[in-house]
Design an enzyme around this catalytic site. Structure first.
Site, PDB file in Angstrom:
ATOM      1  N   MET A  11       0.762  -1.269   0.043  1.00  0.00           N
ATOM      2  CA  MET A  11      -0.121   0.053   0.106  1.00  0.00           C
ATOM      3  C   MET A  11       0.890   1.228  -0.038  1.00  0.00           C
ATOM      4  O   MET A  11       1.517   1.481   1.033  1.00  0.00           O
ATOM      5  CB  MET A  11      -1.043  -0.010   1.161  1.00  0.00           C
ATOM      6  CG  MET A  11      -1.983  -1.053   1.254  1.00  0.00           C
ATOM      7  SD  MET A  11      -2.984  -1.116   2.539  1.00  0.00           S
ATOM      8  CE  MET A  11      -4.000   0.319   2.343  1.00  0.00           C
ATOM      9  N   CYS A 104      12.655  -1.582  -9.311  1.00  0.00           N
ATOM     10  CA  CYS A 104      12.107  -1.401  -8.113  1.00  0.00           C
ATOM     11  C   CYS A 104      10.929  -2.627  -7.825  1.00  0.00           C
ATOM     12  O   CYS A 104      11.004  -3.345  -6.874  1.00  0.00           O
ATOM     13  CB  CYS A 104      11.356  -0.238  -7.815  1.00  0.00           C
ATOM     14  SG  CYS A 104      10.553   0.286  -6.254  1.00  0.00           S
ATOM     15  N   CYS A 200       9.347   8.107  -8.844  1.00  0.00           N
ATOM     16  CA  CYS A 200       9.015   8.513  -7.490  1.00  0.00           C
ATOM     17  C   CYS A 200      10.037   9.328  -6.615  1.00  0.00           C
ATOM     18  O   CYS A 200       9.531  10.218  -5.800  1.00  0.00           O
ATOM     19  CB  CYS A 200       8.444   7.272  -6.898  1.00  0.00           C
ATOM     20  SG  CYS A 200       9.471   6.154  -6.249  1.00  0.00           S
TER      21      CYS A 200
END
Length: 368
Positions: A11, A104, A200
């Protein structure tokens, strides 16, 4: 599915992963929410809000509370630096165009979460990726999402077959609009949260600033910009500011637009040329990973050489040493060494590899 099978859901605090957790709960799974913290407090103090920073963690925790599921935070800052950021910076230093999202997924999300799931006795690991899992008695296959505009299988080509066996992707049959509507109906406060853009860990997509902090800047980073014949066109402040296919940052006044055709790290040189010079008839892949069996002979496929490029018809040929060659039916532009080339048959993901800089042909070979 056995009632109350346990699943660990990654999450991030965004809409997609939140709805993934909600859908799995609605399907009867025993859901555990986990947020991977990729940044130390000192890093966050020096920069803007980043992926899995304080706000993202807070959002994930609020969603978990709303759903009534446990939520845990795993501090993976050291591993993220070592396995994602450092290779990203090193590849730019070598004149390559890296793809940190695929790395990632391989090293962090589907590298760390399955280990934690096993420790907790969870059978599955899930994320908010837009992709579909198809299972049979003989195999598990990863297929494109129903909404191809949001399909993210390109970033999942590094996953091993054993990972697919434990993987759930509940958003594969939904569009982004439908996912937001589900979040709103479920009363999730993040239903209208802005979608993250770009990489990110680079605040505001300021690549040059980020890389300058990591690589340094100065006269030693500067170099020449030349045309296909080697004629000097201008100078640059560092090759890390350029990628194959780029127009920005090149000299004007050449009669037609120029694009980055090649990056030579040994000479710190940028090679520029017209649009036609970007097109390649083929490319080679290294460090390949195949989720499905691939025959040695030429295989008709469609291949994506960048995430936001359409899949193009091609022929795939496996080579020794986990290498492969892709021959395009129609020459492709923007084939950048370091990027991922990912192969499909229809909507089935076969796998792929990293585009290799080859020395067996001119670096700016054009299509005939």
């Amino acid at each position: 599915m056995p009632t109350k099978s346990k699943v660990v859901v990654g999450m991030s605090g965004g809409v997609d992963s939140s709805v993934a957790a909600y859908l799995l709960q609605q399907q009867g799974y025993d859901v555990i929410g986990v947020t991977l913290k990729f940044w130390s407090d000192s890093c966050l103090a020096r920069s803007h809000e980043k992926c899995c920073g304080p706000q993202s963690i807070s959002d994930a925790r609020l969603v978990a509370h709303r759903l009534g599921i446990p939520h845990f935070i795993l501090d993976e800052a050291e591993a993220f630096e070592e396995e994602v950021i450092s290779p990203f910076v090193e590849q730019y230093r070598r004149g390559l165009t890296p793809n940190p999202c695929a790395l990632c997924n391989e090293k962090m999300k589907f590298g760390r979460l399955p280990r934690k799931a096993s420790a907790w006795g969870a059978e599955y690991v899930a994320t908010g990726h837009y992709a579909r899992i198809e299972r049979s008695e003989r195999e598990t296959r990863l297929k494109k999402a129903k909404d191809e505009r949001k399909d993210q299988t390109y970033f999942l080509f590094r996953l091993e077959r054993k990972t697919l066996d434990r993987m759930l992707t509940p958003l594969g049959d939904y569009s982004k609009e439908e996912v937001r509507d589900l979040a709103r109906q479920a009363g999730l406060s993040i239903w209208d949260k802005e979608e993250s853009q770009g990489i990110c860990f680079i605040p505001g997509n300021q690549y040059e600033t980020f890389l300058a902090e990591r690589l340094g800047s100065g006269k030693e980073a500067a170099g020449e910009i030349v045309d296909l014949t080697g004629k000097l066109l201008g100078h640059h402040r560092g090759i890390e500011s350029y990628t194959v296919g780029q127009r920005r940052g090149l000299p004007g006044g050449q009669g037609k637009p120029l694009y980055v055709v090649d990056i030579d790290p040994e000479k710190q040189r940028i090679v520029a040329g017209p649009w036609e010079a970007l097109h390649r008839t083929h490319c080679y892949l290294i460090d390949t990973n195949w989720q499905q069996p691939v025959p040695m002979g030429p295989l008709p496929v469609t291949a994506k050489v960048r995430y936001n490029y359409p899949a193009a018809p091609a022929q795939l040929t496996l080579l020794p040493g986990r290498r492969a060659r892709i021959d395009f039916v129609h020459p492709q532009a923007g084939v950048a060494p370091g990027q991922a080339a990912v192969c499909y048959i229809d909507d089935l993901l076969l796998g792929g590899g990293w585009i290799e800089r080859t020395a067996d042909s001119p670096r700016w070979e054009t299509a005939p």
